[in-house]
Every structure is written in C-alpha cells, then in structure tokens.
Design a protein around this motif. Structure first.
Motif, PDB file in Angstrom:
ATOM      1  N   THR A  71     -49.106 -75.669  84.188  1.00  0.00           N
ATOM      2  CA  THR A  71     -49.505 -75.209  85.517  1.00  0.00           C
ATOM      3  C   THR A  71     -49.671 -76.373  86.490  1.00  0.00           C
ATOM      4  O   THR A  71     -49.359 -76.243  87.684  1.00  0.00           O
ATOM      5  CB  THR A  71     -50.819 -74.419  85.427  1.00  0.00           C
ATOM      6  N   LEU A 213     -64.273 -74.015  84.230  1.00  0.00           N
ATOM      7  CA  LEU A 213     -62.869 -73.784  84.545  1.00  0.00           C
ATOM      8  C   LEU A 213     -62.307 -72.604  83.766  1.00  0.00           C
ATOM      9  O   LEU A 213     -61.516 -71.816  84.293  1.00  0.00           O
ATOM     10  CB  LEU A 213     -62.059 -75.054  84.245  1.00  0.00           C
ATOM     11  N   LYS A 214     -62.728 -72.476  82.510  1.00  0.00           N
ATOM     12  CA  LYS A 214     -62.281 -71.341  81.704  1.00  0.00           C
ATOM     13  C   LYS A 214     -62.773 -70.025  82.302  1.00  0.00           C
ATOM     14  O   LYS A 214     -61.998 -69.064  82.441  1.00  0.00           O
ATOM     15  CB  LYS A 214     -62.778 -71.497  80.267  1.00  0.00           C
ATOM     16  N   GLU A 216     -63.709 -69.528  85.402  1.00  0.00           N
ATOM     17  CA  GLU A 216     -63.106 -69.330  86.721  1.00  0.00           C
ATOM     18  C   GLU A 216     -61.707 -68.742  86.604  1.00  0.00           C
ATOM     19  O   GLU A 216     -61.332 -67.844  87.369  1.00  0.00           O
ATOM     20  CB  GLU A 216     -63.060 -70.663  87.465  1.00  0.00           C
ATOM     21  N   ARG A 217     -60.916 -69.254  85.651  1.00  0.00           N
ATOM     22  CA  ARG A 217     -59.562 -68.713  85.467  1.00  0.00           C
ATOM     23  C   ARG A 217     -59.609 -67.244  85.064  1.00  0.00           C
ATOM     24  O   ARG A 217     -58.821 -66.435  85.564  1.00  0.00           O
ATOM     25  CB  ARG A 217     -58.823 -69.546  84.415  1.00  0.00           C
ATOM     26  N   GLU A 218     -60.528 -66.899  84.160  1.00  0.00           N
ATOM     27  CA  GLU A 218     -60.622 -65.505  83.730  1.00  0.00           C
ATOM     28  C   GLU A 218     -61.061 -64.604  84.883  1.00  0.00           C
ATOM     29  O   GLU A 218     -60.488 -63.530  85.090  1.00  0.00           O
ATOM     30  CB  GLU A 218     -61.609 -65.399  82.566  1.00  0.00           C
ATOM     31  N   ASP A 221     -58.150 -64.236  87.471  1.00  0.00           N
ATOM     32  CA  ASP A 221     -57.097 -63.314  87.032  1.00  0.00           C
ATOM     33  C   ASP A 221     -57.551 -61.857  87.180  1.00  0.00           C
ATOM     34  O   ASP A 221     -56.784 -61.006  87.640  1.00  0.00           O
ATOM     35  CB  ASP A 221     -56.720 -63.601  85.583  1.00  0.00           C
ATOM     36  N   SER A 273     -63.715 -77.448  90.983  1.00  0.00           N
ATOM     37  CA  SER A 273     -62.357 -76.942  91.183  1.00  0.00           C
ATOM     38  C   SER A 273     -62.131 -76.781  92.680  1.00  0.00           C
ATOM     39  O   SER A 273     -63.057 -76.912  93.487  1.00  0.00           O
ATOM     40  CB  SER A 273     -62.166 -75.603  90.473  1.00  0.00           C
TER      41      SER A 273
END
Length: 312
Positions: A71, A213-214, A216-218, A221, A273
C-alpha cells in the motif's frame, strides 16, 4: 474459549513475525512444488541457463509482486505526477521517496530471499546451473578431455564423475544456502537494532502506534463501506424514482488527498496517522473560524473606536 482468546492475543501481538513466517512457508512450499513437478534439468549445454532461470527469475517475480501489493508504494505514487505535486521541492520529494523505497524494499526481500535460500538447500537448481558452468568445467575437467565435460553436465540426471564430484556440487549449494540464511538473519538483526536506536518514540508508544493503525484501518474499511452503500442507495433511488438527490455530506477531493499522503512521525506533532492529523487540524481550523466569527473585522473596528473614546 480461554485458550482461543490466548491464541488470538498471541497472533495479534506477533502478527508481523507470523506474517513473515507465513510468507516464508508459502514460498518454501511453492519452491518444493517447482522443484519436484516442474523442474527438469536438460543435462546438456543449456544447464546453466535453465538452472539459473529457476533459481533467480521466480525470486525476481516475487520481489515485483511485493511492490505491487504494498500500500505504501501506491500512496507514494498516486497523483505524484500531477502539476501540483511536481511544483513541490524536488529534493525533499526525492529524499522522501528514497526513504519509503528503502523500507518497502527491505520488507519485499523476505519472499525472494526465502526462495533462493530454500532452492540452494534443496540443491536441484544450483546443481543443474553449476554442472553446465565454465567455472566448474575448468575446476573439475581441467586436462581431462571432453568426456569429463559430458559426464559433468549429466550429473543432475544421475550421472557420476570418476572422482564423484556430484557431492561437491550439492555440498556447495547447501553451504551457500546456509551462509545466505545466516547473513539475512544478521543483517535483519543489525537494521532492527539501528531502527530502534534511532526511533523517535518509546517502545510501548511504538506498540500502541501499531495497535492504533490496525484499529484505524479496520474502522476505516467498515465506515467507508457503509458510507459508499448509503451514497449508492441515494443515487440509485434518484435514478429509478427520478427525484432530486437529498443532501449528502462526503469528503472533498482535498480531504482525500490529505489523508492519502504518507505519514511521517514528528515529535512536535504527535499524530499517529494522516487521519489522526486531519481530525486534529480540522478541529483547530474550526476553532480559529469560530474565534474569527466572534470578533469580525468591523466589530473589531468598533471596539477600537470605543477604546479611543474612553481615553478622552
């Protein structure tokens, strides 16, 4: 259930190591399939080319695939050739690109180096490539005529030399493989130590950063899928019912651009982030906007005039 939660907790805490391990195992399994099913050494003058292709080309393909699925590479490249991006400082952009490429390249080397190391330990590819090389021809068949060279290229197909050199090829392949593995582990440990020594955050803050970060990504999405579904429903409803679209708040192009750039941690501004930075900078801009609205220029002029009148 308690055991399952412990297993999940272990996987979360060691997800990076497990990810690298999974990639390595898949690469090793793929190499085993190629070696036993696909690879057939021709046992002639083409041995070097054929063996080298199976040893190097799959590793190169895995290296390129690592870039394709990363990414950070696409965050770096997307929109980088627009006029607005090109007008920025060239040397700063170049430095930033090089830093990202070095980090991504280091991660991408896991799969190709695993392929080469496993292939060397299994000896098939190296034995085929070395049996047709001019180096081994000079080393083994010096002053022994063309018959020795014909026997040498047939070693991968079960042939033997009078001096039993086939074991030397296999032993050399495995020796190179173990040296490569030891070198990779040593370099990985060295760069990990250097990275941690130069880190601008503490160990536990770094762990929190990864957890954030984990999450935030979840969350992104999930929220993005929900937002896209609502927008699609509104537009489809307008199309089939021929009605005017209802107001719908969605991020602007500028907002998407802000959160899509690569994040660089700064000790002065501790954002984890670009979304974290965007949320805080938007809050600050709204606060400044409200403060400006409370005392617009015309009201400020009236206030200053009142102060001057009070002096008299």
């Amino acid at each position: 259930m308690n055991k399952l939660s412990k297993v999940l907790d272990f996987c979360i805490r060691h997800q990076t190591a497990l990810g690298y391990g999974t990639v390595s195992l898949l690469t090793a399994g793929m190499e085993e399939i190629f070696s036993s099913v696909v690879f057939k050494c021709p046992c002639n003058s083409k041995n070097t080319i054929y063996g080298s292709v199976f040893l190097i080309v799959p590793a190169f393909i895995l290296f390129l695939l690592g870039y394709m699925v990363n990414t950070r590479i696409w965050l770096l490249l997307t929109g980088s050739c627009t006029q607005e991006s090109c007008s920025c400082n060239f040397w700063e952009n170049c430095k930033h690109y090089c830093e990202v490429l070095v980090k991504v390249t280091a991660r991408n080397l896991v799969a190709p180096l695993t392929w080469i190391a496993v292939a060397l330990l299994s000896t098939d590819f190296y034995e085929c490539a070395a049996s047709g090389s001019s180096f081994w021809k000079k080393r083994v068949c010096k002053d022994k005529g063309t018959k020795c060279y014909e026997l040498l290229v047939n070693i991968p197909c079960g042939g033997e030399l009078p001096v039993n050199e086939t074991f030397s090829l296999q032993a050399e392949s495995q020796l190179i493989g173990w040296v490569l593995i030891a070198s990779i582990v040593t370099m990985a440990l060295f760069f990990k130590c250097v990275y941690n020594c130069c880190s601008s955050v503490a160990y536990f803050q770094q762990k929190f950063w990864k957890m954030y970060l984990k999450q935030e990504r979840e969350q992104f999405d999930t929220k993005a899928a929900e937002h896209a579904r609502h927008l699609a429903e509104r537009n489809i409803t307008c199309f089939f019912e021929t009605t005017d679209p209802s107001p719908f708040q969605t991020p602007s192009n500028e907002d998407w651009r802000k959160i899509s750039s690569l994040h660089t941690f700064s000790s002065q501004q501790e954002y984890y982030s670009m979304i974290h930075k965007y949320a805080n900078t938007q809050k600050d801009s709204r606060v400044r906007g409200r403060e400006g609205a409370q005392n617009p220029p015309i009201l400020g002029f009236v206030a200053r005039a009142s102060e001057r009148e009070s002096e008299f």
